[in-house]
Design a protein around this motif. Structure first.
Motif, mmCIF file in Angstrom:
data_model
loop_
_atom_site.group_PDB
_atom_site.id
_atom_site.type_symbol
_atom_site.label_atom_id
_atom_site.label_comp_id
_atom_site.label_asym_id
_atom_site.label_seq_id
_atom_site.Cartn_x
_atom_site.Cartn_y
_atom_site.Cartn_z
ATOM 1 N N UNK A 20 -36.818 13.368 34.372
ATOM 2 C CA UNK A 20 -36.069 12.133 34.136
ATOM 3 C C UNK A 20 -35.718 11.523 35.489
ATOM 4 N N UNK A 21 -36.025 10.253 35.672
ATOM 5 C CA UNK A 21 -35.704 9.557 36.918
ATOM 6 C C UNK A 21 -34.625 8.514 36.639
ATOM 7 N N UNK A 22 -33.520 8.646 37.357
ATOM 8 C CA UNK A 22 -32.404 7.712 37.241
ATOM 9 C C UNK A 22 -32.612 6.580 38.242
ATOM 10 N N UNK A 23 -33.092 5.454 37.743
ATOM 11 C CA UNK A 23 -33.330 4.287 38.592
ATOM 12 C C UNK A 23 -32.282 3.213 38.383
ATOM 13 N N UNK A 24 -31.023 3.612 38.256
ATOM 14 C CA UNK A 24 -29.947 2.671 37.931
ATOM 15 C C UNK A 24 -29.927 1.463 38.854
ATOM 16 N N UNK A 25 -30.189 1.679 40.152
ATOM 17 C CA UNK A 25 -30.094 0.600 41.138
ATOM 18 C C UNK A 25 -31.425 -0.095 41.412
ATOM 19 N N UNK A 26 -32.488 0.290 40.723
ATOM 20 C CA UNK A 26 -33.820 -0.190 41.102
ATOM 21 C C UNK A 26 -34.183 -1.562 40.538
ATOM 22 N N UNK A 27 -34.043 -1.824 39.221
ATOM 23 C CA UNK A 27 -34.524 -3.108 38.689
ATOM 24 C C UNK A 27 -33.903 -4.308 39.403
ATOM 25 N N UNK A 28 -34.752 -5.150 39.948
ATOM 26 C CA UNK A 28 -34.303 -6.311 40.695
ATOM 27 C C UNK A 28 -34.182 -6.046 42.172
ATOM 28 N N UNK A 29 -33.773 -4.849 42.551
ATOM 29 C CA UNK A 29 -33.594 -4.536 43.968
ATOM 30 C C UNK A 29 -34.905 -4.096 44.624
ATOM 31 N N UNK A 30 -35.735 -3.376 43.875
ATOM 32 C CA UNK A 30 -37.046 -2.943 44.358
ATOM 33 C C UNK A 30 -38.112 -3.354 43.353
ATOM 34 N N UNK A 31 -39.337 -3.579 43.792
ATOM 35 C CA UNK A 31 -40.429 -3.743 42.828
ATOM 36 C C UNK A 31 -40.547 -2.471 41.986
ATOM 37 N N UNK A 32 -40.775 -2.628 40.691
ATOM 38 C CA UNK A 32 -40.819 -1.480 39.792
ATOM 39 C C UNK A 32 -41.988 -1.614 38.834
ATOM 40 N N UNK A 33 -42.832 -0.581 38.791
ATOM 41 C CA UNK A 33 -43.907 -0.498 37.808
ATOM 42 C C UNK A 33 -43.657 0.725 36.938
ATOM 43 N N UNK A 34 -43.307 0.494 35.691
ATOM 44 C CA UNK A 34 -43.071 1.601 34.773
ATOM 45 C C UNK A 34 -44.377 2.315 34.424
ATOM 46 N N UNK A 35 -45.478 1.583 34.418
ATOM 47 C CA UNK A 35 -46.775 2.235 34.192
ATOM 48 C C UNK A 35 -47.090 3.212 35.323
#
Length: 437
Positions: free
Chosen positions: A211-226
């Motif tokens: 499990x990866x806790x990316x609480x601060x990631x969306x919007x702050x870093x580019x994110x590819x869920x795939x």
């Protein structure tokens, strides 16, 4: 004051340098949320029972889709934004709720099994969730100690390999890893850590969930869920109220693997849960829950596009503000920041404070909380002070409404405290409860 601050309800007589904790929702997004709530209140029964936009419109709901249809549209938008699959993404109220859902979804956690966290990096709410579930089941919570700053990949992987190789060690059922560490603002190399954990899992014949806790990631870093799926992540968690300008109560959980999708159950059982309808319906259909924080994601994205110039431009602006702020603070205090200022590192940084006065020595979290409260109460500054490896740091945020004068105000306030001859000279109190801020 930045002209962009006019887009927010933030108090004009306060310096806001802690966007990373709770975010700040633009007025336009709050207005869209209010409109959505009013539309629902016109025909609440139709909203919660209708299954299509047309059915709700016929009932007088206007342009707002029915509950189920509107959540589908919002979920599809979130999946597109973060390069994921909509049928693997479900909304939750915050990342901590998702972490709770993950660990309590383990159906048969036994006394000879364990869940794993990495200390001291794990977020406090997630630690509490893992600790409670382990205690409930008589299982073990394994806290693997890693370096507070710049931990190596081996610090995460080697202890897991050792547990897997030991016949006397508890069986690992779940491992929780941060993507951006809340207290240190560091971006962990999940692209290296997760594949190594997945390889160790495969080599040992284990079946634990990552499990990866990316609480601060969306919007702050580019994110590819795939990409998270390809790395070997089972469940990915993200907030939308921090760096995506969504209202409070907007977050998501992403079942990156089939095993993660089969595992995850909502922490609250409702009609869909009882009917065993599957991952998305069980998280979606939660009775009369207020969905509007998710439904206005299009308004949040419109704000980012029209006011910030899009996600990439917003991140570039935040990085520039952050770099200037860190430079100003380190110059004023004669310190140097251990956090990379590469724009890819986001809009958060920690800055070491100067040597403390006697009344703040030795550094402790007790004093750190009191210092944060003092800044809030006497200087009108919201900033997050913390002790890391026996030294004081302040974690600062950089948002579009921040200006150089915000960081100058913080620099001067800390200098005044740390150069004071006594706490009485500056009206410093040893501890002000958090609830009294």
């Amino acid at each position: 004051m930045s002209a962009l601050r006019e887009h927010f309800l933030l108090s004009a007589d306060h310096v806001h340098l802690n966007h990373g904790s709770f975010g700040a929702t633009p007025k336009a997004v709050l207005a869209a949320q209010s409109a959505a709530r009013e539309a629902i209140e016109l025909h609440p029964d139709a909203y919660y029972r209708s299954t299509s936009r047309a059915a709700f419109a016929d009932a007088g709901g206007g342009e707002l889709a029915s509950g189920r249809a509107s959540r589908v549209a919002a979920r599809q938008l979130a999946a597109e934004l973060f390069d994921g699959e909509a049928d693997r993404l479900a909304f939750v109220v915050n990342a901590t709720t998702a972490a709770n859902a993950a660990v309590i979804s383990l159906p048969d956690l036994k006394p000879d099994e364990c869940v794993v966290e990495f200390s001291p990096l794990i977020y406090g709410g997630c630690h509490a969730a893992f600790a409670r579930q382990a205690e409930r089941c008589g299982a073990e919570l394994v806290s693997i100690k890693v370096s507070t700053l710049a931990p190596s990949v081996d610090e995460f992987v080697t202890p897991i390999q050792e547990i897997l190789a030991s016949p006397d060690a508890p069986r690992i059922r779940m491992v929780l890893l941060d993507h951006i560490v809340s207290t240190t603002a560091e971006v962990l190399p999940v692209a290296d850590i997760v594949p190594a954990l997945a390889a160790a899992r495969l080599a040992s014949g284990g079946d634990f969930h990552i499990v990866v806790d990316g609480a601060h990631v969306p919007g702050q870093l580019p994110l590819s869920l795939r990409e998270m799926t390809k790395l070997g992540v089972d469940v990915y968690i993200g907030n939308l109220h921090k760096w995506m300008f969504a209202p409070k109560g907007a977050a998501f959980v992403y079942a990156a693997s089939d095993a993660g999708k089969a595992l995850m159950r909502p922490p609250i059982a409702s009609h869909a849960t009882g009917a065993r309808l599957g991952f998305v319906p069980e998280f979606d259909d939660q009775g009369t829950r207020d969905d509007t924080a998710w439904l206005v994601l299009p308004a949040a994205l419109a704000f980012i596009d029209t006011v910030c110039g899009g996600l990439e431009a917003m991140r570039a602006s935040q990085a520039a503000i952050l770099a200037a702020g860190v430079d100003m603070l380190t110059t004023a205090w004669g310190t140097s920041s251990p956090t990379s200022l590469d724009p890819a590192a986001g809009a958060l940084a920690i800055v070491p404070l100067p040597p403390p006065p006697a009344f703040l020595s030795p550094p402790s979290n007790h004093h750190a909380w009191a210092l944060s409260a003092h800044l809030h109460r006497t200087a009108g500054i919201t900033a997050f002070t913390v002790v890391l490896d026996g030294a004081y740091y302040v974690r600062i945020s950089a948002q579009i409404y921040n200006t150089p004068s915000d960081y100058r105000t913080l620099a001067d306030a800390i200098t005044a405290v740390f150069s004071a001859a006594s706490p009485e000279a500056i009206g410093y109190e040893d501890m002000i409860p958090y609830s009294d801020w």
